[in-house]
Structures are given as structure tokens and as C-alpha cells.
Write a protein that holds these residues in place. Structure first.
Motif, PDB file in Angstrom:
ATOM      1  N   GLY A 152      18.999  17.278 158.782  1.00 16.72           N
ATOM      2  CA  GLY A 152      19.179  18.492 157.980  1.00 16.72           C
ATOM      3  C   GLY A 152      18.029  19.464 158.160  1.00 16.72           C
ATOM      4  N   THR A 153      16.811  18.933 158.170  1.00 15.33           N
ATOM      5  CA  THR A 153      15.634  19.787 158.352  1.00 15.33           C
ATOM      6  C   THR A 153      15.655  20.466 159.715  1.00 15.33           C
ATOM      7  N   LEU A 154      16.047  19.743 160.740  1.00 14.57           N
ATOM      8  CA  LEU A 154      16.100  20.310 162.090  1.00 14.57           C
ATOM      9  C   LEU A 154      17.117  21.450 162.174  1.00 14.57           C
ATOM     10  N   ILE A 155      18.311  21.235 161.614  1.00 14.17           N
ATOM     11  CA  ILE A 155      19.358  22.264 161.661  1.00 14.17           C
ATOM     12  C   ILE A 155      18.918  23.526 160.923  1.00 14.17           C
ATOM     13  N   LEU A 156      18.409  23.362 159.704  1.00 15.91           N
ATOM     14  CA  LEU A 156      17.987  24.518 158.924  1.00 15.91           C
ATOM     15  C   LEU A 156      16.745  25.180 159.544  1.00 15.91           C
ATOM     16  N   PHE A 157      15.870  24.382 160.147  1.00 19.31           N
ATOM     17  CA  PHE A 157      14.684  24.949 160.809  1.00 19.31           C
ATOM     18  C   PHE A 157      15.095  25.882 161.942  1.00 19.31           C
ATOM     19  N   LEU A 158      16.055  25.452 162.754  1.00 18.75           N
ATOM     20  CA  LEU A 158      16.523  26.290 163.862  1.00 18.75           C
ATOM     21  C   LEU A 158      17.161  27.577 163.342  1.00 18.75           C
TER      22      LEU A 158
END
Length: 456
Positions: A152-158
Motif C-alpha cells: 500500500g505504501t509503495l502504490i500511494l508513494f508512486l
């Protein structure tokens, strides 16, 4: 006692001491975490202004974070410093996982053995029917949390990287992922996610995180282990998934019908964005608390529908509150069986034990009585209309965090009452009642004769 025995006894976690029941340990564990969080948030360094926010406000915020609710009396983004926001994020994570699971995980990491009594406490915390397998489940809970929150953090970070610096984008992504997966509803935008109402790259990941956090770790573990093979899932998992999907589907359709032409909510959006908004609005009352449209602008019928969804809440062994989806399902099945004049409650080739049905009715009775009492008291202390007070009370009980705007204007008494309601909603009304009840002496083996009374 030998020196070895003394060392072994002293090494056991405080929550495993035999003087308290599992229910009492859970209740005190959450209370202790809330108090520690309140003291930390009351520090001047936790406030953006450099002056303490006050103990009552800190206590309310800590309770809301630990109980993964999201109701706020202060703006998380504006009123708390980065340190304060980090403390809130840590409290959300600790409250979502539970102090017992965290303690067990630390014990496992340090190589300590988990005693039978500690397994019984874990059983209570995870809502299991037996202590066998709870240590493995606790280990899986941590593993699932790290994996899901990492993705989730990776998706929202991008996604946030296009609008913010890398460091700021990472912080926003991590905070909102933890908040969403733990069904907390805290945000760092001051307007929840209303600014992303038409952005599926933000709305969909947060909605899916809310859903995963709300179905329960037991269901996630089973679904992963059996590769989503429906026939191999337990009755509990099938019931949770069916009821959860049904509530989201029905909620989406009803919100679409009720708010389609409301210019203050869905009416200003394109039709694809309205469908997305309706779906998210149906997902978030499952105890998350994020807003894609202003809750206070919903029609009265939509607010009432939201109250129903908040009251039902998430599923057992999850990060959410409410009476739980399985309780709702069991009550529905019990009513159906009673209306048909049948005796046994049967579902998918299985018969539900009588104690499960009895427990479901007790939870509903206690929660409704508690909601009635707290709503009545708040009507006296706040001097507001019934609708916003009832909505706020149900939101606190369901650990949702949605508000029509009443929370920031609560009196000190109102803040303390809502704080208590959030705490009750997180630990569970039945668990709290059992923990507070005095131990009764066992009754003699005497069975009195039956006598009927008229009902209805």
C-alpha cells in the motif's frame, strides 16, 4: 523457589500474570496504551505550536488512535508536529494489531516460549475458539500487516510522488496506508481524501486497504493458505466474505440512488466518479472514517444508512469495531429460523451452536443499551439535535471516525464521553462487560422447574 524458577517467572510478560482474566488483560492493555499515548501527545514537542494541546485533547486523540477510530478534536495535519503525527501513527499501528499481539511478537523475536495462559489471552484477543494455532496466527498477523502495508505504501508513494517531494510523498503514503489498513481514518490533508474524489489511484488503494483490514486476519490467513478456494474455506470465512461483499454492494447501490443528484455530494461529479464515490462511501463506514465527500452534506436517509453500516462494523479479529458482520449474520439467521418456526439454525450444511446465537443477542442488547445511554447523556451535555449526536455516538462505538461536524465543538464532558465510547467500541461491549463483572461463585447443581411467561 529456585533461582531458575524465579528468573523464568520474572521473564513472563506482565499481561500474562494469572491474577487477571483474558478479558481483563485486554481491557487493561488498551487502557494502558491509551494513557501512555495521551502523555506523549500532551508534550509540547508533540504540538505544532510548541505549547501542549492539553491532557483532555491528548487523551481524546490517543483514544481515537489506539481504538483506530479517527474522530478528532484537533487537526492532525495542522495542530500536531511531525513528532506528534509519528506518535499518532504508532498508536494506530499498536491499537490495530493489539497490545497482546505486539507483546507476543516481541517474545517470539527474543526466543521466549509462549505459555498456555498466554495462548489463552491470545485466543481472546484474536477471537478464536481454541488456543491451538494462535501463536502461528499472531505471527501471520505481523507478516500480513508488513506485506499489505508495504504494498500500500509503495502504490500511494508512486502516486504522491507527482505532487510532493520524495520524502513528503513517502511520509504521506506510509501514514495513510497504516491509517487505512488499521481502519483508523486519520489523515494529513485536513480534508480527509476529499481532494482525491476523482482519483482512482488514491481512492481504490485506500478502499482496498480498508476492506482487507476489516475482514479480519483469520480470513486473510485462510484465503491465502487455500488460494481463495471457496469450498475449502471455513464457515466463518465464507460468512465474513459474503456479508462484507453484500453490505458493500447494497451500500453502493443505495448511496448511488440517494445521492445521485445531490449537488453537495455526488451531483457535482461525472457518472464514473459517482460510482467510485458511492463504492468508497459504502466501504468507509466499515469502521474506517475516510471521507470522499463531506459527510455533513449527505441526505438524512444516507446518514441513517451510514449509521446502520457503522453499527454493523467490521469482522472479528480485525482492526475494526461495531457488532461485527458475523453477529449481524447470526442475528439475521436466528430471526429467519424463528419466523419459520424451526429450532436449529442451519447454514451451508452446518448447525450453529446455541451459545453462538446467545452471544450474538447479548452483544446486540448490550451495544444498543450503551448507545441509548450515551446518546441520552450527550443530548444533555451538548444541547444539540438528536441526529448529529446519534451519528457521532454510533461513529465512536463503531470506531469509524466519520462526523457531521460535531466533534470539534464537543464540551469537555462530551469529549470524555466519546472517549469512553471509542474505548468500548474497540475492546468490544461484551469483553468489557465480562472484564468488569465480578467473579461469581459456582452455583450448586440444582435445576429449577420450568414455567413459561407470555412474550410479545
Amino acid at each position: 523457589m529456585t533461582r531458575t524458577q524465579g528468573r523464568s517467572a520474572g521473564a513472563r510478560p506482565a499481561w500474562a500474570r494469572p491474577s487477571f482474566s483474558p478479558a481483563q488483560i485486554l481491557v487493561m492493555g488498551f487502557a494502558g496504551l491509551i494513557l501512555v499515548g495521551a502523555l506523549l501527545l500532551a508534550l509540547p514537542a508533540s504540538a505544532a505550536s510548541g505549547a501542549s494541546v492539553g491532557f483532555v485533547n491528548a487523551l481524546f486523540t490517543s483514544t481515537s488512535a489506539v481504538c483506530v477510530t479517527g474522530l478528532i478534536v484537533l487537526d492532525t495535519a495542522r495542530d500536531f508536529s511531525p513528532l506528534g503525527q509519528g506518535i499518532i501513527m504508532g498508536l494506530i499501528q499498536a491499537g490495530g494489531l493489539g497490545i497482546v499481539i505486539l507483546s507476543t511478537s516481541i517474545a517470539l523475536l527474543t526466543g521466549k516460549r509462549i505459555s498456555l495462559r498466554e495462548r489463552v489471552v491470545l485466543q481472546e484477543a484474536l477471537g478464536q475458539t481454541a488456543p491451538s494455532g494462535v501463536v502461528r496466527l499472531a505471527r501471520d498477523v505481523i507478516r500480513v500487516t508488513l506485506i499489505v502495508e508495504g504494498i500500500g505504501t509503495l502504490i500511494l508513494f508512486l502516486r504522491f510522488l507527482s505532487d510532493y517531494s520524495p520524502l513528503r510523498a513517502l511520509w504521506l503514503a506510509a501514514f495513510h496506508t497504516v491509517s487505512a489498513f488499521n481502519n483508523a481514518g486519520f489523515d494529513l490533508f485536513s480534508t480527509s481524501v476529499r481532494g482525491f474524489a476523482t482519483d482512482p489511484l488514491v481512492v481504490v488503494p485506500i478502499g482496498l486497504l480498508i476492506f482487507l483490514g476489516g475482514i479480519g486476519f483469520t480470513v486473510i490467513q485462510e484465503a491465502w493458505r487455500h488460494r481463495l478456494n471457496w469450498s475449502r474455506l471455513s464457515l466463518h470465512s465464507r460468512m465474513v466474505l459474503t456479508v462484507s461483499a453484500g453490505l458493500i454492494l447494497v451500500g453502493t447501490l443505495l448511496f448511488l440512488g440517494l445521492e445521485w443528484s445531490n449537488p453537495e455530494t455526488f451531483g457535482r461529479l461525472s457518472w464514473p466518479a459517482r460510482i467510485l464515490a458511492a463504492w468508497f462511501t459504502a466501504v468507509t463506514p466499515r469502521t474506517a472514517g475516510f471521507e470522499i465527500i463531506p459527510t455533513g452534506s449527505l441526505h438524512q436517509a444516507s446518514l441513517f444508512l451510514t449509521c446502520v453500516l457503522m453499527y454493523i462494523g467490521a469482522s472479528p479479529a480485525s482492526t475494526g469495531g461495531g457488532i461485527k458482520t458475523t453477529t449481524f449474520a447470526v442475528i439475521g439467521l436466528a430471526l429467519k429460523t424463528s419466523i419459520r418456526g424451526e429450532h436449529d439454525i442451519e447454514i451451508q450444511g452446518r448447525r450453529l451452536p446455541g451459545d453462538v446465537v446467545y452471544k450474538a443477542w447479548v452483544i446486540v442488547a448490550i451495544s444498543l443499551g450503551w448507545l441509548f445511554l450515551v446518546t441520552t447523556v450527550l443530548l444533555v451535555t451538548e444541547g444539540k439535535d438528536l441526529a448529529p449526536v446519534l451519528f457521532e455516538t454510533v461513529s465512536a462505538f463503531g470506531t469509524v471516525g466519520l462526523s457531521t461536524g460535531l466533534t470539534p465543538s464537543l464540551t469537555t464532558a462530551g469529549k470524555l464521553i466519546i472517549t469512553l465510547m471509542m474505548y468500548t467500541g474497540r475492546v468490544g461491549p461484551l469483553t468489557l462487560a465480562v472484564a468488569l463483572a465480578e467473579r461469581r461463585k459456582p452455583k450448586a447443581a440444582i435445576q429449577y422447574p420450568d414455567e413459561r411467561v407470555m412474550i410479545g
